[in-house]
Design an enzyme around this catalytic site. Structure first.
Site, mmCIF file in Angstrom:
data_model
loop_
_atom_site.group_PDB
_atom_site.id
_atom_site.type_symbol
_atom_site.label_atom_id
_atom_site.label_comp_id
_atom_site.label_asym_id
_atom_site.label_seq_id
_atom_site.Cartn_x
_atom_site.Cartn_y
_atom_site.Cartn_z
ATOM 1 N N HIS A 151 39.155 43.008 31.962
ATOM 2 C CA HIS A 151 37.736 42.673 32.094
ATOM 3 C C HIS A 151 37.243 42.383 33.515
ATOM 4 C CE1 HIS A 151 33.809 41.343 30.976
ATOM 5 N NE2 HIS A 151 34.083 41.346 29.681
ATOM 6 N N ARG A 200 39.313 36.414 31.809
ATOM 7 C CA ARG A 200 38.166 37.324 31.795
ATOM 8 C C ARG A 200 37.776 37.799 33.197
ATOM 9 N NH1 ARG A 200 32.845 38.560 29.580
ATOM 10 N NH2 ARG A 200 31.391 38.454 31.309
ATOM 11 N N GLU A 216 38.473 32.760 29.107
ATOM 12 C CA GLU A 216 37.253 32.871 28.305
ATOM 13 C C GLU A 216 37.301 32.034 27.026
ATOM 14 O OE1 GLU A 216 36.415 36.885 26.934
ATOM 15 O OE2 GLU A 216 34.293 36.465 26.979
ATOM 16 N N ARG A 271 29.178 30.389 28.324
ATOM 17 C CA ARG A 271 28.017 30.743 27.494
ATOM 18 C C ARG A 271 28.239 30.149 26.114
ATOM 19 N NH1 ARG A 271 29.986 36.791 27.797
ATOM 20 N NH2 ARG A 271 31.942 35.650 27.876
#
Ligand SMILES: *[C@@H]1O[C@H](CO)[C@@H](O)[C@H](O)[C@H]1NC(C)=O
Ligand SMILES: *[C@@H]1O[C@H](CO)[C@@H](O)[C@H](O)[C@H]1NC(C)=O
Ligand SMILES: *[C@@H]1O[C@H](CO)[C@@H](O)[C@H](O)[C@H]1NC(C)=O
Ligand SMILES: *[C@@H]1O[C@H](CO)[C@@H](O)[C@H](O)[C@H]1NC(C)=O
Ligand SMILES: *[C@@H]1O[C@H](CO)[C@@H](O)[C@H](O)[C@H]1NC(C)=O
Ligand SMILES: *[C@@H]1O[C@H](CO)[C@@H](O)[C@H](O)[C@H]1NC(C)=O
Ligand SMILES: *[C@@H]1O[C@H](CO)[C@@H](O)[C@H](O)[C@H]1NC(C)=O
Ligand SMILES: *[C@@H]1O[C@H](CO)[C@@H](O)[C@H](O)[C@H]1NC(C)=O
Ligand SMILES: *[C@@H]1O[C@H](CO)[C@@H](O)[C@H](O)[C@H]1NC(C)=O
Ligand SMILES: *[C@@H]1O[C@H](CO)[C@@H](O)[C@H](O)[C@H]1NC(C)=O
Ligand SMILES: *[C@@H]1O[C@H](CO)[C@@H](O)[C@H](O)[C@H]1NC(C)=O
Ligand SMILES: *[C@@H]1O[C@H](CO)[C@@H](O)[C@H](O)[C@H]1NC(C)=O
Length: 364
Positions: A151, A200, A216, A271
């Site tokens: 990623h 990530r 992550e 997030r």
């Protein structure tokens, strides 16, 4: 001597070489790149240009000299010429390697060292090495041992080694870089601190001695030392949660980590998977040797961040950073308080087009 307000303003403005700064912002699913202007005196944040492009851009990166903008797009990597602070024009693209397990390019970065090679990856098992002018493809390579979801990438400052965060397979890869051609050689792979951590994104401290990795699923940032002999990362059990104490980690997924312009701070974000919860911003102070000194705070972001909440520290001052959101579609500028005990959003612009906003890069 008593200075007039005008004289003080002139004196102050001579310290700030430019009050107006520019950013470019990519989108996940619409064909646009936005050019924004941020005034660090009035805190106005405005749309300078809505540039229509041939594809969407889940990740964008500026070249060392800011004359090129590189993009990861659906099934291709793109190259734009940067005309000026508010204008880019499409130049060329190259395809993903055809054997790859993914057709969606997700990350792109570029070397600051001649020949300024560009490195792209999809969320899959392969990568592409591209010359700075996109005239050809230098190398297609495959991540061995069945990796399925790399990623993020980060180069050592002198571009002699490249690190890759393997989200799906809980690994960090190290590649040696051929200085003349930019080609990669796989030299080692390390397991994440624990299964299911999902590395990530990562970033190397400018002194080349520390690597900071976003885990992550663990919602942590992990600090690795870069071994001076092997140049592979070594983990000494130093990691920090990017959530407030007693948070439910399963509803959050950490996103991005980057070092501030003068390496005073490390900025990191998470997030939320739930639209009714916020993401979080955390800032760390760094020691002179590059390691983390203190976690200064964990503070809620304005929204969940959607699939974004990507933080980009400003190129002109350590106390500013841009944060992007996809739950609404906006970009905010955040500023640290004078004592760095917290940060607040000081400017906001909605860019509601159904695909904005992926990541922001500072032009000046
Ligand atoms: C682009 O990539 C280079 C190499 O990783 C990195 O140093 C730089 O911060 C990135 N620049 C932007 C504007 O994203
Ligand atoms: C940037 O280039 C665009 C396209 O050529 C032009 O319209 C605009 O005026 C330029 N802006 C500046 C600040 O030079
Ligand atoms: C693409 O960029 C190169 C510089 O790398 C330039 O010489 C060429 O004119 C550009 N081509 C187009 C079609 O913009
Ligand atoms: C890389 O893969 C692309 C797409 O399959 C192909 O067009 C290109 O020739 C390959 N280049 C090299 C150097 O392997
Ligand atoms: C792609 O697959 C072909 C056929 O299996 C193989 O010959 C080639 O080496 C592969 N390319 C890469 C870059 O893995
Ligand atoms: C590149 O940087 C690394 C880490 O700082 C250092 O060990 C290595 O000697 C450097 N290589 C070159 C060719 O400068
Ligand atoms: C890290 O923690 C693990 C588990 O607690 C322990 O086994 C290991 O020795 C520690 N490693 C270092 C370098 O401190
Ligand atoms: C957010 O919504 C989810 C699913 O509807 C619910 O389980 C959760 O309790 C809500 N969280 C908050 C903080 O209200
Ligand atoms: C880096 O600096 C900090 C603060 O001075 C110190 O505690 C730490 O031991 C240093 N790390 C190394 C590897 O020397
Ligand atoms: C970094 O520090 C130098 C020296 O203190 C200063 O001149 C420069 O303005 C700082 N740059 C940023 C981006 O803060
Ligand atoms: C930090 O600032 C945010 C607003 O950006 C605020 O919601 C939060 O309560 C502040 N935290 C502390 C500890 O003051
Ligand atoms: C940018 O322009 C496109 C095409 O006209 C439009 O669909 C989109 O809504 C615009 N974006 C914003 C944020 O206004």
């Amino acid at each position: 001597m008593i200075l007039s307000r005008v004289a003080v303003a002139l004196l102050l403005s001579s310290f700030c070489s430019a009050a107006v700064h520019h950013l470019f912002v990519g989108t996940f699913s619409t064909h646009a790149i936005y050019a924004l202007e941020f005034d660090d005196e009035t805190y106005s944040l405005t749309l300078a240009a809505n540039i229509t492009t041939p594809s969407e851009h889940p990740w964008i990166n500026l070249s060392h000299d800011r004359k090129s903008l590189y993009t990861a797009s659906d099934s291709a990597y793109g190259y734009f010429n940067v005309v000026n602070s508010t204008s880019v024009t499409y130049n060329a693209s190259v395809p993903l390697e055809s054997n790859c397990s993914s057709t969606r390019a997700i990350f792109i970065t570029s070397s600051k060292v001649e020949p300024y090679t560009v490195y792209g990856i999809p969320f899959g098992d392969c990568g592409t090495v591209i010359p700075a002018d996109f005239s050809s493809i230098t190398q297609n390579y495959t991540f061995t041992s069945g990796s399925s979801g790399v990623h993020g990438l980060a180069l050592l400052p002198n571009s002699t080694y490249l690190y890759a965060a393997d989200d799906s397979d809980d690994k960090i890869w190290t590649f040696g870089v051929d200085i003349a051609t930019g080609e990669l050689t796989d030299i080692g792979v390390l397991d994440a601190p624990a299964e299911g951590n999902n590395p990530r994104h990562l970033t190397v401290h400018p002194n080349g001695e520390y690597l900071f990795v976003i885990l992550e699923e663990a919602n942590e940032v992990a600090q690795y030392s870069i071994d001076g002999q092997t140049h592979q990362p070594v983990y000494f059990n130093v990691s920090y949660s990017l959530l407030p104490p007693d948070s439910d980690s399963s509803t959050h997924w950490a996103d991005e980590v980057q070092v501030s312009a003068n390496a005073t701070y490390l900025w990191a974000t998470t997030r939320s998977r739930e639209t009714n919860e916020t993401g979080y911003l955390s800032v760390f102070s760094l020691n002179g040797n590059g390691s983390i000194a203190n976690q200064l705070f964990v503070t809620p972001t304005t929204t969940s961040g959607g699939t974004s909440n990507a933080v980009s520290p400003a190129s002109f001052a350590d106390e500013f950073a841009a944060i992007t959101d996809t739950s609404v579609g906006f970009v905010e500028i955040w500023q640290l308080l004078d004592d760095a005990s917290n940060a607040t959003a000081v400017a906001h612009i909605d860019l509601v087009d159904g695909g904005c906003c992926a990541n922001a890069v500072w032009y000046d």
